[in-house]
Design a protein around this motif. Structure first.
Motif, PDB file in Angstrom:
ATOM      1  N   ASN A   1      24.597 -35.806  47.107  1.00 44.48           N
ATOM      2  CA  ASN A   1      25.930 -35.255  47.333  1.00 44.48           C
ATOM      3  C   ASN A   1      25.877 -33.751  47.545  1.00 44.48           C
TER       4      ASN A   1
ATOM      5  N   LYS B   1      27.179 -31.287  45.955  1.00 42.62           N
ATOM      6  CA  LYS B   1      26.920 -30.449  44.780  1.00 42.62           C
ATOM      7  C   LYS B   1      25.429 -30.439  44.421  1.00 42.62           C
ATOM      8  N   LEU B   2      24.786 -31.586  44.585  1.00 36.73           N
ATOM      9  CA  LEU B   2      23.369 -31.699  44.218  1.00 36.73           C
ATOM     10  C   LEU B   2      22.591 -32.364  45.366  1.00 36.73           C
ATOM     11  N   PRO B   3      22.243 -31.579  46.381  1.00 39.58           N
ATOM     12  CA  PRO B   3      21.522 -32.187  47.513  1.00 39.58           C
ATOM     13  C   PRO B   3      20.095 -32.595  47.160  1.00 39.58           C
ATOM     14  N   ASN B   4      19.608 -32.109  46.017  1.00 34.67           N
ATOM     15  CA  ASN B   4      18.238 -32.460  45.617  1.00 34.67           C
ATOM     16  C   ASN B   4      18.210 -33.597  44.594  1.00 34.67           C
TER      17      ASN B   4
ATOM     18  N   ALA C   1      17.366 -31.562  38.559  1.00 36.28           N
ATOM     19  CA  ALA C   1      17.913 -31.152  39.858  1.00 36.28           C
ATOM     20  C   ALA C   1      18.809 -29.918  39.714  1.00 36.28           C
TER      21      ALA C   1
ATOM     22  N   LEU D   1      18.254 -25.875  41.235  1.00 36.50           N
ATOM     23  CA  LEU D   1      19.205 -25.073  42.014  1.00 36.50           C
ATOM     24  C   LEU D   1      19.671 -23.839  41.253  1.00 36.50           C
TER      25      LEU D   1
ATOM     26  N   PRO E   1      29.250 -40.801  45.454  1.00 40.23           N
ATOM     27  CA  PRO E   1      28.722 -40.121  46.649  1.00 40.23           C
ATOM     28  C   PRO E   1      29.463 -38.833  47.002  1.00 40.23           C
TER      29      PRO E   1
ATOM     30  N   GLY F   1      30.549 -36.742  44.940  1.00 37.15           N
ATOM     31  CA  GLY F   1      30.333 -35.769  43.867  1.00 37.15           C
ATOM     32  C   GLY F   1      31.352 -35.849  42.755  1.00 37.15           C
TER      33      GLY F   1
END
Lengths: 151, 177
Positions: free
Chosen positions: A118, A120-123, B67, B71, B104, B106
């Protein structure tokens, strides 16, 4: 002198001892191998889910990017080489290993399945699998893409 | 010298030994139905499905933490106790931020956006604790709680986080109460 039986003591002893050992071994063997259907079903799906977790975990350790499309995800490493593709086709989750050029059915009898990252968290790759049998638990967990680089 | 009385007694003892061995053989044969009955009476792993779901949730939490820290290296999860993992209608406590992005788009998971998984996850609660394990490391413990056979059970994964931002080391453990 009274007769004590048709067989001699020496011939009966090894036969009886062998019978005891054989039956005991067979009983022990059955104890570990007899599976009752409800138990084996639960353990069976848990074992399949564990396989999926282990495979995806190993793949995502070196994944820089997850290319998600409908019912399919391709994991790509930092050199932009495909590592593996997970696709849901005809109710089966199939893993294609691009280095070995092999395919493996991880689980079958799925109702639906989806992969996503998603905004917010592509990883973070999330996997949701729903078995056709509603009595079985869904598979829902996520995997951090540890090779992810900011673009 | 052979004493006939002694010899007779010896044969009599031998016959008893054979009878004993035959009895043992019969008893051994009888073991199988006993073993089968034990198999039938064993609990049919009623908790294993909950146990497995709890493990998947704990795995999701630690992976989300990894994760998020990739970031934002300064991110540390807030400590909570027994918060839900999905949005309950009648619960004032929102899910922990590690369960913010279950959907999906978020968003958090609720009864309407994914009812099938929602009902599977509803019985679980999540607790998280962290403390300084060493000068350079935080230890984060992600714990998923559930009730099985009227007994409180839990699955936890712990994770070491480097405060220097040089990466982290993950450990997975589970424990039952």
């Amino acid at each position: 002198m009274n007769k004590k039986g048709a067989f001699k003591l020496e011939s009966l002893l090894p036969i009886t001892a062998a019978l005891i050992i054989a039956v005991t071994l067979f009983a022990c063997f059955r104890f570990y191998t007899v599976k009752l259907s409800p138990v084996s079903d639960v353990l069976d799906i848990n074992a399949k889910y564990t396989d999926i977790v282990l495979e995806m975990r190993a793949d995502t350790l070196i994944t820089a990017k997850a290319v998600v499309s409908e019912n399919k995800v391709t994991l790509v490493n930092a050199n932009k080489e495909n590592i593996a593709t997970y696709a849901i086709t005809d109710g089966k989750l199939i893993r294609t290993d691009h280095s070995k050029k092999s395919e493996k059915v991880m689980i079958d009898k799925l109702k639906t399945g989806a992969f996503w990252t998603n905004v917010k968290l592509p990883n973070l790759l999330t996997v949701r699998l729903l078995p056709a049998d509603t009595a079985e638990i869904p598979f829902f967990t996520s995997f951090a893409l540890r090779g992810y680089k900011h673009e | 010298m052979n004493n006939p009385k002694k010899s007779n007694k010896k044969y009599s003892d031998s016959a008893t030994l054979i009878e004993l061995l035959v009895c043992l053989a019969i008893l051994s044969t009888a073991l199988y139905p006993v073993v089968y009955m034990l198999q039938l009476s064993r609990p049919k792993h009623p908790s294993s499905q909950n146990e497995y779901l709890a493990t998947l949730l704990a795995h999701h939490a630690t992976e989300t933490l990894t994760a998020k820290r990739a970031l934002s290296p300064d991110y540390l999860p807030e400590i909570v106790s027994n918060s839900p993992v999905v949005v309950h209608k009648n619960s004032a406590t929102p899910p922990h931020t590690l369960f913010d992005s279950l959907m999906p788009d978020g968003s958090q998971m609720n009864e309407t956006n994914d009812s099938e998984v929602f009902w599977a996850f509803k019985p679980f609660t999540f607790s998280i604790d962290n403390y300084i394990a060493d000068n350079n490391f935080y230890k984060v413990i992600c714990q998923v709680n559930y009730t099985s056979n009227n007994m409180k059970s839990r699955i936890y994964f712990d994770k070491l986080i480097s405060l220097n931002g040089s990466g982290s080391q993950a450990n997975g453990n589970d424990s039952y109460e």
